[in-house]
Scaffold this motif. Structure first.
Motif, short mmCIF file in Angstrom:
data_model
loop_
_atom_site.label_atom_id
_atom_site.label_comp_id
_atom_site.label_asym_id
_atom_site.label_seq_id
_atom_site.Cartn_x
_atom_site.Cartn_y
_atom_site.Cartn_z
N UNK A 69 0.84 -1.21 0.00
CA UNK A 69 0.00 0.00 0.00
C UNK A 69 0.87 1.25 0.00
N UNK A 70 1.85 1.31 0.88
CA UNK A 70 2.71 2.49 0.96
C UNK A 70 3.56 2.61 -0.32
N UNK A 71 4.08 1.49 -0.79
CA UNK A 71 4.88 1.52 -2.03
C UNK A 71 4.05 1.91 -3.23
N UNK A 72 2.80 1.43 -3.30
CA UNK A 72 1.92 1.79 -4.42
C UNK A 72 1.60 3.28 -4.42
N UNK A 73 1.36 3.82 -3.24
CA UNK A 73 1.09 5.26 -3.14
C UNK A 73 2.32 6.05 -3.57
N UNK A 74 3.50 5.60 -3.19
CA UNK A 74 4.73 6.28 -3.59
C UNK A 74 4.91 6.21 -5.10
N UNK A 75 4.68 5.04 -5.68
CA UNK A 75 4.81 4.89 -7.14
C UNK A 75 3.78 5.72 -7.89
#
Length: 93
Positions: A69-75
């Motif tokens: 979730x955090x990585x997807x938001x960053x991407x």
């Protein structure tokens, strides 16, 4: 993995997500009456963004889902920033 190792991974990931959200905020926030709101608000909200991403990554019972979730938001924010930069580069050339 130990809790200490997990925190060492979660902290930088949350920091990266917060930085990218802060930078992307200038693109998707409205300018406001003085034309500065879209610049000032993300900078002022940065500590809350970082805390929110970090706490989410720490409190999610499933480790990989928290990272996803955090990585997807960053991407997503990175994609928005890159699209804006490439569009500006193509228009300014």
């Amino acid at each position: 993995r130990s809790t200490r190792a997990q925190l060492l991974i979660r902290g930088p990931l949350a920091l990266l997500a917060a930085l990218l959200t802060m930078m992307g905020g200038a693109l998707w926030l409205p300018e406001g009456a003085a034309g500065l709101d879209h610049l000032v608000l993300p900078v002022v909200a940065f500590p809350l963004l970082w805390a929110g991403w970090f706490l989410y990554a720490c409190l999610d019972p499933r480790l990989l889902r928290g990272y996803a979730v955090v990585g997807s938001a960053a991407l997503l924010q990175l994609g928005l920033i890159l699209a804006h930069v490439l569009a500006a580069k193509a228009g300014g050339a």
